[in-house]
Design a protein around this motif. Structure first.
Motif, mmCIF file in Angstrom:
data_model
loop_
_atom_site.group_PDB
_atom_site.id
_atom_site.type_symbol
_atom_site.label_atom_id
_atom_site.label_comp_id
_atom_site.label_asym_id
_atom_site.label_seq_id
_atom_site.Cartn_x
_atom_site.Cartn_y
_atom_site.Cartn_z
ATOM 1 N N MET A 1 -7.013 -8.317 9.298
ATOM 2 C CA MET A 1 -5.551 -8.419 9.305
ATOM 3 C C MET A 1 -5.092 -9.164 10.560
ATOM 4 N N ARG A 23 -10.461 -2.574 15.781
ATOM 5 C CA ARG A 23 -10.748 -2.537 14.355
ATOM 6 C C ARG A 23 -11.247 -3.863 13.833
ATOM 7 N N ASP A 25 -9.347 -6.553 13.880
ATOM 8 C CA ASP A 25 -8.199 -7.333 13.442
ATOM 9 C C ASP A 25 -7.842 -8.381 14.497
ATOM 10 N N TYR A 193 -1.690 -0.002 7.887
ATOM 11 C CA TYR A 193 -2.733 0.171 6.877
ATOM 12 C C TYR A 193 -2.307 1.116 5.750
ATOM 13 N N GLU A 194 -1.077 1.568 5.766
ATOM 14 C CA GLU A 194 -0.604 2.462 4.704
ATOM 15 C C GLU A 194 0.634 1.852 4.042
#
Length: 221
Positions: A1, A23, A25, A193-194
């Motif tokens: 991302m 992460r 990203d 992420y949600e």
């Protein structure tokens, strides 16, 4: 991302850069002062010089090209007057939304503040009142656009620099309280992420619920 963060040199932004980089990203930080570039690089982010009080929407949209999400974490900061609360906390947030629209970025996270509902109480410091009004005006613009896009407004309580607890209270309305900036950064990552949290205005303070569980329990927007 790939995530572009406005106010890239701020405390919450730098902590969020580290979370994203951890992460795997790509974190991009928009900064006003080129002298801050090294600090962003050290935090794992790619610095981009773009003064949100002066950059045009087309130029800013160019910096957002290819992003999966944008986060507005900018603020005029301590010592600034009421005028800059408007030009940064409101106008820059609106500008970022305009640029995201031009660049085709659907996901927008706005870091706002608890206490923006309603007029500031009588006796509130003039500059702080201007800050609250600017944050609410930014919220109203971002959430009121006739667009098919995925915004989330996060309203943290009183911010501290304490170590993260990893436990929070997150809901549409929560009692007043404090929250660590590090926990705010972790919540921002979890929200990114949600996708179910799109279309939500959420208040945040420290609490007893692990961040992942708190975010997962938010009703779909």
């Amino acid at each position: 991302m790939r995530v572009v963060i406005a106010g890239g040199h701020g405390k919450i932004a730098k902590l969020t850069h580290r979370e994203l980089a951890g992460r795997g990203d790509t974190a991009v930080g928009l900064i006003r002062n080129p002298d801050h570039a090294a600090a962003l690089t050290a935090a794992g982010a790619h610095p981009v010089v773009a003064d949100l009080e002066h950059v045009g929407v087309e130029d800013l949209a160019g910096h957002l090209a290819g992003a999966d999400a944008v986060v507005f974490a900018a603020g005029a900061g301590p010592g600034s007057g009421a005028a800059r609360k408007d030009t940064v906390d409101r106008a820059a947030a609106v500008l970022l939304a305009d640029a995201a629209e031009r660049a085709g970025v659907r996901r927008y996270l706005l870091v706002s503040s608890m206490g923006v509902d309603g007029e500031p109480p009588a006796g509130t410091d003039e500059v702080f009142a201007a800050y609250l009004r600017a944050k609410k005006a930014a919220e109203d613009d971002v959430t009121g656009r006739d667009l098919d896009w995925d915004w989330t407004v996060l309203r943290p309580g009183r911010l501290t620099d304490d170590p993260p607890s990893g436990r929070i209270t997150l809901a549409r309305h929560v009692p007043p309280g404090a929250v660590t900036r590090a926990d705010v950064a972790r919540v921002l990552l979890a929200l990114l992420y949600e996708p179910r949290t799109a279309g939500q205005i959420l208040e945040l303070v420290g609490g007893e619920t692990p961040i992942a569980d708190a975010v997962a329990s938010v009703p779909a927007g």
